[in-house]
Design an enzyme around this catalytic site. Structure first.
Site, PDB file in Angstrom:
ATOM      1  N   ALA A  58      36.311  47.747  33.257  1.00 26.44           N
ATOM      2  CA  ALA A  58      37.180  47.887  32.347  1.00 26.44           C
ATOM      3  C   ALA A  58      38.467  47.552  32.967  1.00 26.44           C
ATOM      4  CB  ALA A  58      37.075  49.290  31.648  1.00 26.44           C
ATOM      5  N   GLY A  74      32.335  48.489  33.334  1.00 19.82           N
ATOM      6  CA  GLY A  74      31.903  47.787  31.893  1.00 19.82           C
ATOM      7  C   GLY A  74      31.582  46.346  32.036  1.00 19.82           C
ATOM      8  N   GLU A  92      28.101  47.075  32.000  1.00 18.04           N
ATOM      9  CA  GLU A  92      27.627  47.188  30.668  1.00 18.04           C
ATOM     10  C   GLU A  92      27.411  46.025  29.752  1.00 18.04           C
ATOM     11  OE1 GLU A  92      30.489  50.581  30.586  1.00 18.04           O
ATOM     12  OE2 GLU A  92      28.977  52.048  30.236  1.00 18.04           O
ATOM     13  N   GLU A 108      31.943  54.331  37.779  1.00 14.48           N
ATOM     14  CA  GLU A 108      33.095  55.088  37.121  1.00 14.48           C
ATOM     15  C   GLU A 108      33.315  56.470  37.686  1.00 14.48           C
ATOM     16  OE1 GLU A 108      30.617  53.184  35.586  1.00 14.48           O
ATOM     17  OE2 GLU A 108      31.439  51.919  33.994  1.00 14.48           O
TER      18      GLU A 108
HETATM   19  N1  DAK Z   1      40.565  46.467  36.225  1.00 14.88           N
HETATM   20  C1  DAK Z   1      41.803  45.922  36.362  1.00 14.88           C
HETATM   21  N2  DAK Z   1      42.135  45.097  37.674  1.00 14.88           N
HETATM   22  C2  DAK Z   1      41.252  44.891  38.335  1.00 14.88           C
HETATM   23  C3  DAK Z   1      39.892  45.283  38.577  1.00 14.88           C
HETATM   24  C4  DAK Z   1      39.703  46.331  37.155  1.00 14.88           C
HETATM   25  N3  DAK Z   1      38.326  46.648  36.910  1.00 14.88           N
HETATM   26  N4  DAK Z   1      38.999  45.048  39.450  1.00 14.88           N
HETATM   27  C5  DAK Z   1      39.858  44.193  40.160  1.00 14.88           C
HETATM   28  N5  DAK Z   1      40.967  44.022  39.619  1.00 14.88           N
HETATM   29  C6  DAK Z   1      42.298  43.425  40.163  1.00 14.88           C
HETATM   30  C7  DAK Z   1      42.965  43.802  41.300  1.00 14.88           C
HETATM   31  O1  DAK Z   1      43.538  45.013  40.975  1.00 14.88           O
HETATM   32  C8  DAK Z   1      43.367  42.739  41.819  1.00 14.88           C
HETATM   33  O2  DAK Z   1      44.768  42.696  41.386  1.00 14.88           O
HETATM   34  P1  DAK Z   1      45.985  42.265  42.209  1.00 14.88           P
HETATM   35  O3  DAK Z   1      46.343  43.239  43.009  1.00 14.88           O
HETATM   36  O4  DAK Z   1      45.762  40.835  42.928  1.00 14.88           O
HETATM   37  O5  DAK Z   1      46.921  42.188  41.051  1.00 14.88           O
HETATM   38  C9  DAK Z   1      42.448  41.358  41.729  1.00 14.88           C
HETATM   39  O6  DAK Z   1      41.880  42.088  40.483  1.00 14.88           O
HETATM   40  C10 DAK Z   1      41.758  41.243  43.019  1.00 14.88           C
HETATM   41  O7  DAK Z   1      40.947  42.495  43.267  1.00 14.88           O
HETATM   42  P2  DAK Z   1      41.036  42.952  44.743  1.00 14.88           P
HETATM   43  O8  DAK Z   1      42.020  42.539  45.471  1.00 14.88           O
HETATM   44  O9  DAK Z   1      40.771  44.413  44.847  1.00 14.88           O
HETATM   45  O10 DAK Z   1      39.679  42.227  45.382  1.00 14.88           O
HETATM   46  P3  DAK Z   1      38.463  42.511  46.539  1.00 14.88           P
HETATM   47  O11 DAK Z   1      37.851  41.474  46.615  1.00 14.88           O
HETATM   48  O12 DAK Z   1      39.297  43.188  47.569  1.00 14.88           O
HETATM   49  O13 DAK Z   1      37.818  43.571  45.725  1.00 14.88           O
HETATM   50  C11 DAK Z   1      36.353  44.672  43.993  1.00 14.88           C
HETATM   51  C12 DAK Z   1      37.038  43.415  44.588  1.00 14.88           C
HETATM   52  C13 DAK Z   1      35.866  44.263  42.657  1.00 14.88           C
HETATM   53  C14 DAK Z   1      35.346  45.385  44.769  1.00 14.88           C
HETATM   54  C15 DAK Z   1      37.569  45.691  43.638  1.00 14.88           C
HETATM   55  O14 DAK Z   1      38.523  44.819  42.886  1.00 14.88           O
HETATM   56  C16 DAK Z   1      37.290  46.785  42.871  1.00 14.88           C
HETATM   57  O15 DAK Z   1      36.827  47.742  43.347  1.00 14.88           O
HETATM   58  N6  DAK Z   1      37.654  46.686  41.538  1.00 14.88           N
HETATM   59  C17 DAK Z   1      37.471  47.967  40.666  1.00 14.88           C
HETATM   60  C18 DAK Z   1      35.755  47.860  40.274  1.00 14.88           C
HETATM   61  C19 DAK Z   1      35.447  49.225  39.466  1.00 14.88           C
HETATM   62  O16 DAK Z   1      35.975  50.341  39.731  1.00 14.88           O
HETATM   63  N7  DAK Z   1      35.032  48.984  38.230  1.00 14.88           N
HETATM   64  C20 DAK Z   1      34.743  49.958  37.173  1.00 14.88           C
HETATM   65  C21 DAK Z   1      36.019  50.354  36.432  1.00 14.88           C
HETATM   66  S1  DAK Z   1      35.932  51.558  35.125  1.00 14.88           S
HETATM   67  C22 DAK Z   1      35.328  53.752  28.105  1.00 14.88           C
HETATM   68  C23 DAK Z   1      34.038  53.154  28.417  1.00 14.88           C
HETATM   69  C24 DAK Z   1      33.943  52.621  29.610  1.00 14.88           C
HETATM   70  C25 DAK Z   1      34.758  52.385  30.503  1.00 14.88           C
HETATM   71  C26 DAK Z   1      36.075  52.777  30.304  1.00 14.88           C
HETATM   72  C27 DAK Z   1      36.391  53.567  29.006  1.00 14.88           C
HETATM   73  N8  DAK Z   1      35.674  54.659  27.336  1.00 14.88           N
HETATM   74  C28 DAK Z   1      34.540  55.029  26.399  1.00 14.88           C
HETATM   75  C29 DAK Z   1      36.944  54.862  26.659  1.00 14.88           C
HETATM   76  C30 DAK Z   1      34.486  51.537  31.689  1.00 14.88           C
HETATM   77  C31 DAK Z   1      35.195  51.736  32.855  1.00 14.88           C
HETATM   78  C32 DAK Z   1      35.044  51.040  33.785  1.00 14.88           C
HETATM   79  O17 DAK Z   1      34.433  49.864  33.921  1.00 14.88           O
END
Ligand code: DAK
Length: 260
Positions: A66, A111, A114, A134
């Site tokens: 997400a 997400g 998912e 998450e």
């Molecule tokens: N969201 C927004 N931007 C993201 C992102 C994300 N999930 N993942 C990466 N980006 C963006 C980064 O911020 C960066 O943007 P800039 O700084 O260049 O503007 C760009 O993509 C490149 O990312 P990195 O510079 O971090 O690239 P790396 O190769 O160093 O790292 C990475 C890649 C995938 C390991 C890292 O970006 C990372 O850890 N990303 C987050 C992964 C994560 O935690 N995913 C889970 C998100 S939480 C809900 C139900 C479900 C959900 C939510 C609500 N409800 C029922 C309400 C689901 C939640 C989730 O999925």
């Protein structure tokens, strides 16, 4: 139908949907989720489509989750709406009347995982990384991850992944039964395309009924699931494709299914 965050193309009955927000690792914001929901609702009803492939734009990510930036300003009420929207998108994929295959080309997190779990099965690139991280952010998988992962790999493995936010490799995903095949990055789309082509040659109504029966029966007691199968199976005998399939066998020729 045109989209801002999805690239779509259909060739020879195979629709390819690419989540196209490469700069943000294809992260899912409300607009992307709406487009996924609308796109899959349309594909499900489109008789010219027999199989759908989902992948992510670029070489790094399938979908990294997400959109974290979008979530940072959400109120609890916004989160509730975001949750419902996410579920409607995942359900549209899950309940699509056509088989949906995820081509997981890189990070497949939160997400994004998912979304892949909502597909019928996934092939993964050797460099894919998968996980439900998450809890690192103070939330937990809320678009079906707690339910679909546990049904796929069992409660113990799902709990370990979700509680520890463990990110797994393509090999680990294959060994756990999350991924059906590991592919070289450059072969991933061709390998997915190959299985999709095989499916397009089969009787479409039978494939669709098989998907529905598997889905509906999975959470039923065995006897009820078998009853469901008996009743759904009989529906095949209402189709022209069944006549064609049987005739083709007896005439020693390839079947030409029309999907009716
Ligand atoms: N969201 C927004 N931007 C993201 C992102 C994300 N999930 N993942 C990466 N980006 C963006 C980064 O911020 C960066 O943007 P800039 O700084 O260049 O503007 C760009 O993509 C490149 O990312 P990195 O510079 O971090 O690239 P790396 O190769 O160093 O790292 C990475 C890649 C995938 C390991 C890292 O970006 C990372 O850890 N990303 C987050 C992964 C994560 O935690 N995913 C889970 C998100 S939480 C809900 C139900 C479900 C959900 C939510 C609500 N409800 C029922 C309400 C689901 C939640 C989730 O999925």
């Amino acid at each position: 139908m045109s989209f801002n965050f999805l690239l779509t193309e259909t060739t020879d009955g195979i629709a390819k949907v690419t989540i196209n927000r490469e700069k943000a690792m294809n992260a899912l914001n409300p607009d992307v989720l709406k487009e996924i929901r609308d796109c899959f609702t349309a594909l499900s009803a489109d008789a010219s489509v027999r199989v759908v492939i989902v992948t992510g734009a670029g070489e790094k990510a399938f979908v990294a989750g997400a959109d974290i930036a979008a979530m940072s300003s959400m109120t609890p009420q916004d989160a509730l709406e975001f949750g419902k929207l996410g579920h409607s998108a995942m359900d549209a994929v899950d309940q699509c009347s056509k088989p949906v295959i995820a081509a997981v080309n890189g990070f497949c997190l939160g997400g994004g995982m998912e979304l892949a779990l909502s597909c019928d099965f996934m092939y993964v690139s050797e460099k894919a990384k998968l996980g439900l991280p998450e809890v690192n952010l103070g939330l937990f998988p809320g678009w079906g991850g707690t339910q679909r992962l546990a049904r796929l790999v069992g409660k113990g493995r799902a709990k370990e992944m979700i509680f520890s936010a463990k990110i797994i490799s393509a090999q680990e995903a294959f060994e756990a039964g999350i991924a059906n095949k590991i592919c070289k990055p450059e072969d991933l789309l061709n390998d997915v395309q190959a299985v999709a082509v095989e499916i397009t040659k089969k009787a479409p109504v039978a494939v669709s009924l098989a998907k529905k029966t598997l889905h509906q029966g999975f959470d039923m007691p065995l006897a009820q699931g078998l009853d469901l199968e008996k009743n759904t199976f009989a529906k095949c005998f209402e189709t022209q494709d069944l006549k064609e399939g049987l005739a083709a066998f007896l005439e020693k020729r390839a079947a030409n299914f029309k999907g009716n």
